[in-house]
Design a protein around this motif. Structure first.
Motif, short mmCIF file in Angstrom:
data_model
loop_
_atom_site.label_atom_id
_atom_site.label_comp_id
_atom_site.label_asym_id
_atom_site.label_seq_id
_atom_site.Cartn_x
_atom_site.Cartn_y
_atom_site.Cartn_z
N UNK A 2 5.73 36.74 32.64
CA UNK A 2 5.29 37.23 33.94
C UNK A 2 4.82 38.68 33.80
N UNK A 3 4.22 39.21 34.85
CA UNK A 3 3.59 40.53 34.80
C UNK A 3 4.62 41.62 34.51
N UNK A 4 5.84 41.47 35.05
CA UNK A 4 6.89 42.45 34.76
C UNK A 4 7.16 42.56 33.27
N UNK A 5 7.21 41.41 32.60
CA UNK A 5 7.41 41.42 31.15
C UNK A 5 6.19 41.99 30.44
N UNK A 6 5.00 41.71 30.96
CA UNK A 6 3.77 42.21 30.34
C UNK A 6 3.71 43.74 30.41
N UNK A 7 4.20 44.31 31.50
CA UNK A 7 4.23 45.76 31.61
C UNK A 7 5.11 46.36 30.53
N UNK A 24 15.37 49.20 41.88
CA UNK A 24 14.98 48.79 43.23
C UNK A 24 14.52 47.35 43.20
N UNK A 25 14.70 46.65 44.33
CA UNK A 25 14.33 45.24 44.36
C UNK A 25 12.83 45.04 44.26
N UNK A 26 12.06 46.11 44.46
CA UNK A 26 10.61 45.97 44.44
C UNK A 26 10.05 45.78 43.04
N UNK A 27 10.82 46.10 42.00
CA UNK A 27 10.29 45.91 40.64
C UNK A 27 11.30 45.19 39.74
N UNK A 96 5.85 52.76 40.36
CA UNK A 96 6.49 52.64 41.67
C UNK A 96 6.35 51.20 42.17
N UNK A 97 7.48 50.57 42.45
CA UNK A 97 7.43 49.26 43.08
C UNK A 97 6.88 49.39 44.50
N UNK A 158 2.69 46.16 43.23
CA UNK A 158 3.05 45.27 44.34
C UNK A 158 4.05 44.21 43.89
N UNK A 159 5.05 44.01 44.69
CA UNK A 159 6.18 43.16 44.29
C UNK A 159 5.74 41.74 43.94
N UNK A 160 4.83 41.16 44.73
CA UNK A 160 4.44 39.77 44.48
C UNK A 160 3.63 39.63 43.19
#
Length: 546
Positions: A2-7, A24-27, A96-97, A158-160
């Motif tokens: 997913x994009x979080x892992x890609x970052x 934070x829950x946003x990221x 920033x999330x 963006x969180x989504x």
């Protein structure tokens, strides 16, 4: 992936070994990406502390420090670190999330416009709206943070988008130009030096390395050229080098200003003639002054003086070419020696006898700095933020190698403990000492918990006089004997430190200073346990004696 892992994968591609964050829950997907990554996650207690740590990391390494915070309040808290990085030209990338894209422009929970908030204090604000561009955006952010005049870059997440699968291209780091010094540049510098009778080197800014610091010192000593430092940047030439002529800015000596004014040529390497070192645009402002600026910033942001020549290169690039400049035949030894002698006299070890009188139950700051000089070795690294206590640290703490001084040019309080923590994490072999006033310490004292949790032992020396001393001094100048809004009551900082798991001791007598510093250094160096010394001082003696 997913994009979080890609970052996180993109961060690893850019050789990031440590991130500073407040969760934070946003990221959450980024935190998930860090779960098994070979990147150390430093869990901070406040977003301002996380941003300060990332800024200090950028100063130490010349690579972007990385901080991660959540939307709305988290982003607002982190702005202080962004402002610091902007004014100090420090590479930093803040992630920033953000709210989900579907919630945008609906005044949803913690919604804000990152470009409006951060646009004036960053080199650029990205918002990652396209999952396929994840690696590209990270690469652009790192390149911008380091290229030209370094500075902070913000990446909104963006969180989504973070939960989306990543199917984009892996992008390698983008090379950063360090500028170049042409043969014509070298000829111009050499000719100017040969004609000058009282040349001066003025140094500071980003882009230095231990190697360039050593090379500059060698060149200055061999050519008998004094070196003045920008304020909060006095570690480019060793404190006791015969080339060191001191520094400009707050707390400077009158002789340093005289040397700056009377030089018939100034070569500014990395540093500029901004408001503080020029005493509010007063020093070296005459149209006929000869000033060569070696600076990677094509716009010379903040410079106030005439420019004879601008060499577009960073300090390391320019200093590396100094060997190609022929030695001057007639060296002005007297000019060189007088400048250094004045610096050493001004910054000589504090005379502890006779001591200035203090009220009972307080300690002379002269004694504390005298003992610190005696007990610390030449590899010590010092940090401090803003306040009268910084004048003492700037003047008396001997910076013998680069880097060994981290501070802030924007007068931002609260930098001391976070910057010391980041320094100890980056270089555990050195003793890290931070100097704080009671007002500054209370702004980010909770990051001592971060230092303890992540095994980053630091020595904190807090000078407690129950007031915001710098503001009180201004107040007395404008409204004598009408003290208002500057007095504070403090907790027992030594007990606070013990509560965090550090060594803590309060000092109320000169007789106990040497033993307390010795015990604190044992705690930090041998037991690998942070230590705090709370020095109770007299409000009437908050600045060094002249």
């Amino acid at each position: 992936m997913h994009v979080g892992q890609a970052i996180v994968a993109a961060l690893k591609t850019h050789n990031v070994n440590r991130v500073f964050e407040v969760p934070g829950e946003s990221f959450l997907p980024v935190l998930d990406g860090l779960y098994e990554a070979e990147i150390e996650t430093i869990v901070c207690r406040h977003e301002g502390g996380a941003a300060y740590m990332a800024e200090a990391h950028g100063k130490l390494t010349n690579t972007p420090g990385v901080a991660m915070v959540t939307r709305g309040p988290g982003a607002a808290n982190a702005l202080i670190g962004i402002h610091t990085a902007w004014q100090d030209a420090t590479p930093l990338v803040l992630f920033i999330g953000l709210i989900p894209n579907s919630d945008r422009d609906r005044e949803s929970f913690q919604e804000f416009d990152p470009k409006a908030w951060f646009g004036t204090q960053t080199k650029q604000v990205f918002v990652l709206d396209d999952p396929s561009r994840t690696h590209e955006v990270v690469a652009q952010a790192f390149h911008l943070a380091m290229s030209g005049r370094p500075g902070p870059v913000v990446v909104g997440l963006p969180e989504d988008i973070l939960y989306e699968p990543f199917e984009g291209t892996i992008v390698s780091p983008i090379p950063v130009s360090s500028g170049a010094v042409s043969n014509k540049d070298l000829e111009f510098v050499q000719d100017a030096l040969h004609k000058a009778k009282q040349p001066l080197l003025y140094v500071g800014g980003p882009g230095w390395t231990p190697q360039s610091s050593n090379a500059l010192t060698k060149f200055a000593e061999e050519n008998k050229i004094p070196v003045l430092h920008d304020w909060r940047a006095t570690d480019r030439v060793p404190f006791d080098s015969p080339a060191n002529a001191g520094w400009l800015g707050y707390g400077r000596s009158d002789t340093a200003a005289d040397v700056f004014q009377s030089a018939d040529l100034v070569i500014a390497i990395g540093a500029l003639f901004t408001d503080v070192p020029t005493d509010g645009y007063q020093l070296r402002q005459t149209p006929d002054s000869k000033n060569i600026f070696v600076n990677i910033d094509a716009n010379l942001h903040g410079n106030s003086a005439p420019v004879t020549r601008h060499i577009l290169a960073n300090p390391e690039e320019f200093v590396g070419d100094l060997d190609n400049i022929a030695m001057r035949e007639q060296l002005n030894s007297q000019w060189f020696e007088d400048a250094h002698h004045a610096h050493m006299k001004f910054s000589a070890p504090v005379t502890v006898e006779p001591l200035r009188n203090t009220r009972p139950g307080t300690v002379n700051m002269e004694v504390v700095f005298d003992e610190l000089q005696k007990q610390l070795d030449d590899s010590a690294l010092f940090t401090f933020g803003a306040g009268n206590h910084c004048i003492w640290a700037q003047r008396y703490l001997r910076t013998q190698q680069y880097p060994s001084q981290l501070s802030v040019k924007n007068g931002s309080m609260g930098y001391s403990v976070p910057s010391a923590t980041a320094s100890a994490l980056e270089d555990p072999s050195r003793t890290v000492v931070t100097i704080a006033g009671d007002g500054e310490f209370l702004m980010n004292s909770q990051e001592l918990a971060t230092a303890v949790q992540h095994d980053a032992p630091i020595l904190i020396v807090v000078f407690s006089n129950g007031e915001f001393s710098t503001i009180r001094d201004h107040q007395e100048n404008h409204f004598p004997h009408r003290v208002s809004g500057t007095q504070v009551d403090n907790p027992d900082f030594a007990k606070v430190a013990e509560g965090y798991g550090a060594f803590g001791q309060a000092l109320t007598s000169n007789d106990d200073v040497a033993a307390a510093i010795q015990q604190a250094l044992v705690s930090v160096k041998e037991e690998k346990r942070s230590a705090l010394i709370n020095v109770i001082t007299d409000q009437n003696l908050s600045l060094p004696a002249n």
